[in-house]
Motif scaffolding. Structure first.
Motif, short mmCIF file in Angstrom:
data_model
loop_
_atom_site.label_atom_id
_atom_site.label_comp_id
_atom_site.label_asym_id
_atom_site.label_seq_id
_atom_site.Cartn_x
_atom_site.Cartn_y
_atom_site.Cartn_z
N PRO A 134 0.91 -1.17 0.05
CA PRO A 134 0.15 0.10 -0.01
C PRO A 134 0.78 1.34 0.12
CG PRO A 134 -0.88 -1.77 1.51
CD PRO A 134 0.45 -2.18 1.08
N LEU A 135 1.88 1.22 0.66
CA LEU A 135 2.74 2.53 0.65
C LEU A 135 3.56 2.67 -0.55
CD1 LEU A 135 4.56 1.97 4.34
CD2 LEU A 135 2.59 3.48 3.76
N VAL A 136 3.82 1.93 -1.30
CA VAL A 136 4.46 1.78 -2.78
C VAL A 136 3.41 2.45 -3.47
CG1 VAL A 136 5.22 0.83 -4.75
CG2 VAL A 136 6.10 0.00 -2.26
N LEU A 137 2.34 1.97 -3.53
CA LEU A 137 1.20 2.59 -4.36
C LEU A 137 1.00 4.01 -3.91
CD1 LEU A 137 -1.51 -0.40 -4.76
CD2 LEU A 137 0.50 0.20 -6.10
N GLU A 138 0.82 4.31 -2.65
CA GLU A 138 0.19 5.73 -2.48
C GLU A 138 1.24 6.77 -2.83
OE1 GLU A 138 -0.58 5.76 1.64
OE2 GLU A 138 -2.27 4.38 1.61
N GLU A 139 2.59 6.16 -2.48
CA GLU A 139 3.87 7.23 -2.97
C GLU A 139 3.81 7.24 -4.63
OE1 GLU A 139 8.59 6.19 -3.38
OE2 GLU A 139 7.73 6.33 -1.39
N ASP A 140 3.84 6.24 -5.26
CA ASP A 140 4.04 6.30 -6.73
C ASP A 140 2.88 6.84 -7.43
OD1 ASP A 140 6.47 5.34 -6.38
OD2 ASP A 140 6.00 3.17 -7.56
N ALA A 141 1.71 6.72 -7.23
CA ALA A 141 0.45 7.39 -7.56
C ALA A 141 0.49 9.02 -7.41
CB ALA A 141 -0.59 6.49 -7.30
N GLY A 142 1.22 9.32 -6.25
CA GLY A 142 1.28 10.87 -6.05
C GLY A 142 0.04 11.41 -5.32
N ASP A 143 -0.97 10.24 -5.13
CA ASP A 143 -2.13 10.79 -4.27
C ASP A 143 -2.51 9.51 -3.43
OD1 ASP A 143 -4.62 11.42 -3.50
OD2 ASP A 143 -5.46 11.41 -5.36
N PRO A 144 -2.65 9.56 -2.14
CA PRO A 144 -3.15 8.36 -1.63
C PRO A 144 -4.34 8.00 -1.96
CG PRO A 144 -2.19 10.25 -0.05
CD PRO A 144 -2.12 10.84 -1.39
N GLU A 145 -5.44 8.73 -2.10
CA GLU A 145 -6.65 8.10 -2.59
C GLU A 145 -6.44 7.19 -3.95
OE1 GLU A 145 -9.60 7.94 -1.23
OE2 GLU A 145 -8.73 8.83 0.75
N ALA A 146 -5.47 7.82 -4.91
CA ALA A 146 -5.57 7.05 -6.23
C ALA A 146 -4.82 5.75 -5.79
CB ALA A 146 -4.58 7.97 -6.97
N GLY A 147 -3.59 5.70 -5.02
CA GLY A 147 -3.25 4.65 -4.62
C GLY A 147 -3.98 3.64 -3.96
N ARG A 148 -4.78 3.97 -3.05
CA ARG A 148 -5.69 2.98 -2.56
C ARG A 148 -6.77 2.47 -3.60
NH1 ARG A 148 -4.85 6.27 2.09
NH2 ARG A 148 -6.48 7.74 1.31
N ALA A 149 -7.35 3.24 -4.62
CA ALA A 149 -7.96 2.61 -5.45
C ALA A 149 -7.45 1.63 -6.52
CB ALA A 149 -8.45 4.18 -6.40
N LEU A 150 -6.12 1.76 -6.54
CA LEU A 150 -5.36 0.55 -7.42
C LEU A 150 -5.23 -0.49 -6.35
CD1 LEU A 150 -2.56 2.94 -9.19
CD2 LEU A 150 -4.82 1.75 -10.22
N LEU A 151 -5.43 -0.41 -5.14
CA LEU A 151 -5.18 -1.79 -4.09
C LEU A 151 -5.68 -2.89 -4.62
CD1 LEU A 151 -3.33 -2.30 -1.96
CD2 LEU A 151 -5.15 -1.73 -0.41
N LEU A 152 -7.03 -2.92 -5.15
CA LEU A 152 -7.67 -4.24 -5.47
C LEU A 152 -6.94 -4.91 -6.70
CD1 LEU A 152 -10.05 -6.11 -4.88
CD2 LEU A 152 -11.39 -4.67 -6.47
N THR A 153 -6.74 -4.06 -7.70
CA THR A 153 -5.97 -4.71 -8.71
C THR A 153 -4.62 -5.15 -8.59
OG1 THR A 153 -7.60 -3.44 -10.44
CG2 THR A 153 -5.46 -4.27 -11.12
N ALA A 154 -3.78 -4.35 -7.45
CA ALA A 154 -2.66 -4.73 -7.24
C ALA A 154 -2.61 -6.04 -6.48
CB ALA A 154 -2.01 -3.76 -6.44
N ASN A 155 -3.61 -6.20 -5.59
CA ASN A 155 -3.71 -7.37 -4.70
C ASN A 155 -4.04 -8.70 -5.56
OD1 ASN A 155 -2.82 -7.13 -2.12
ND2 ASN A 155 -4.78 -5.59 -1.56
N SER A 156 -4.72 -8.27 -6.74
CA SER A 156 -4.83 -9.37 -7.66
C SER A 156 -3.69 -9.91 -8.53
CB SER A 156 -5.92 -9.18 -8.66
OG SER A 156 -7.01 -8.61 -8.18
N ILE A 157 -2.89 -8.77 -9.06
CA ILE A 157 -1.94 -8.99 -9.52
C ILE A 157 -0.48 -9.47 -8.82
CG2 ILE A 157 -0.05 -7.98 -11.25
CD1 ILE A 157 -2.73 -8.39 -12.49
#
Length: 440
Positions: A134-157
């Motif tokens: 989750p921290l990697v996604l929030e940092e790289d997406a540049g927006d914590p909300e955007a990072g959290r929105a990608l978490l479902l797909t990331a947890n699939s991949i």
């Protein structure tokens, strides 16, 4: 198309790509290592002809999971990138020693003992990867909300394709099993491949920044206080998960699923060895490898269908549906043990198991605060693997040596249906708000 767009966005994130590569290489090493260990423990002429012997082998392979409660507490204190680096390095060296021992002297139980140490290191790696995502996604997406929105797909991949890596690494080990003559060299070669991949995973971890995986606010305690702190924090973590509702219930659902899956897995080894190929161990290995491969293919399908469909059902309902699908697979096995039926049901169960795990991964990651996320995934690791180990002990009592009976698979189908009903009708759909100060 939403899943495809999310995947494209994930692949643009450099931190995500590096984390995924570390996981894939590390778990490919797991696969090669486990094939070498499994052929020694389960498919040698001297070992594992009965359900009780198989259970003993699983006890050896899964004993390191007892350290899981301590892993999360340390992951909330240590830099998780450093954990990935050193755990991969240590287990790679240990596995290389195991390969050398096997080649020079044989010694099934010596190699198994070395394997215990390597598997213990693996507990830190998988929990650290999950807690840091989750921290990697929030940092790289540049927006914590955007990072959290990608978490479902990331947890699939990440977990699913990462879980496919052991099948690829294991495939190398199985290829060696058929290319090389039976004996020490074949098992040592699989262990050697695993060692090389584990050391490569350590090198991949260096591409991540030291602080990139968190924790954001590491706890500061003196070493002499660690034992007390660990025990205290474990109690806090347990109270937190229960009070938060959705993560704790998700962990319980996955533990039940894993327990039942473990019984089926042990039955599959016995069916491959004693029922379908009673006089040919190499054919037994090939049959079991096909079953495991189809479980992996089903897991790959779960990558596609879970992010797409669970957006509409919600993760809890999706878990219940996958438990129902698991029940169907066991009901079909109760009807027949023909080879094609076994293979089809392996595919269905692999799909259901991985799809449920993706949903639970997402529940735990999304609904746990970062201060407790390491402990949450450590509990996840503990229950996930203790359930599998417990299944081995239970299977020793209920699974026949041939691996199949109509009563066994009928009972498994009924148990899956009961679990599905509890998740659908009894599990919470949203986490409970908490005052975190009460759990500090």
């Amino acid at each position: 198309m939403g899943v495809i767009n999310d995947l494209r966005m994930l692949l643009r994130l450099r931190g995500f790509r590096r984390l995924f590569l570390t996981r894939a290489v590390s778990q490919a090493g797991d696969g090669a290592f486990q094939v070498g260990l499994a052929t020694v423990l389960f498919f040698s002429p001297e070992n594992a002809g009965t359900a009780a012997e198989i259970a003993g082998g699983f006890a050896i392979m899964f004993a390191p999971f007892v350290i899981a409660p301590f892993v999360g507490v340390l992951l909330d204190r240590w830099q998780r990138r450093q954990v990935l680096l050193w755990a991969n390095l240590v287990r790679g060296l240990i596995t290389a020693i195991g390969a050398a021992v096997m080649l020079a002297w044989g010694g099934t139980w010596v190699v198994a003992g070395i394997g215990l140490l390597a598997l213990a290191c693996n507990r830190f790696i998988l929990s650290g990867l999950s807690a840091g995502l989750p921290l990697v996604l929030e940092e790289d997406a540049g927006d914590p909300e955007a990072g959290r929105a990608l978490l479902l797909t990331a947890n699939s991949i990440v977990p699913t394709l990462g879980a496919g890596a052991p099948f690829r690494g294991g495939g190398v080990g199985l290829a060696l099993a058929f290319i090389l003559p039976e004996g020490r060299g074949r098992d040592a070669a699989a262990l050697g491949v695993g060692a090389c991949l584990m050391l490569a995973a350590a090198a991949c971890a260096l591409r991540l920044r030291r602080t990139q995986l968190g924790p954001e606010h590491p706890a500061q305690t003196q070493i002499r206080q660690d034992v007390v702190v660990i025990l205290r924090d474990m109690g806090q973590g347990a109270r937190y998960l229960v009070a938060r509702r959705t993560p704790g219930q998700g962990l319980l659902a996955m533990a039940v699923h894993r327990f039942l899956f473990g019984i089926v897995f042990i039955a599959a080894i016995l069916i491959s060895r004693n029922l379908l190929n009673p006089d040919n161990l190499d054919a037994g290995i090939a049959t079991f490898a096909t079953i495991v491969g189809l479980i992996g293919v089903g897991g790959g399908l779960a990558v596609v269908i879970t992010p797409t469909i669970s957006r509409y059902t919600g993760p809890q309902v999706w878990v219940a549906l996958m438990l129902v699908l698991s029940a169907v697979s066991q009901a079909v096995l109760a009807w027949s043990y023909q080879r094609w039926v076994i293979m089809a049901c392996a595919f269905l169960l692999g799909t259901a198991a991985q799809a449920a795990k993706i949903a639970v991964d997402t529940i735990v990651a999304k609904d746990s605060h970062d201060e407790f996320r390491g402990r949450a995934f450590a509990f996840y690791d503990l229950l996930f693997n203790l359930a599998f180990t417990g299944a081995a002990g239970f299977a020793a009592l209920v699974v026949p040596d041939l691996g199949w009976s109509r009563e066994l698979f009928g009972a498994l189908a009924a148990a899956y249906l009961v679990a599905a009903a509890w998740v659908y009708f009894g599990a919470a759909r949203a986490p409970r708000g908490l005052d975190l100060a009460k759990f500090q």
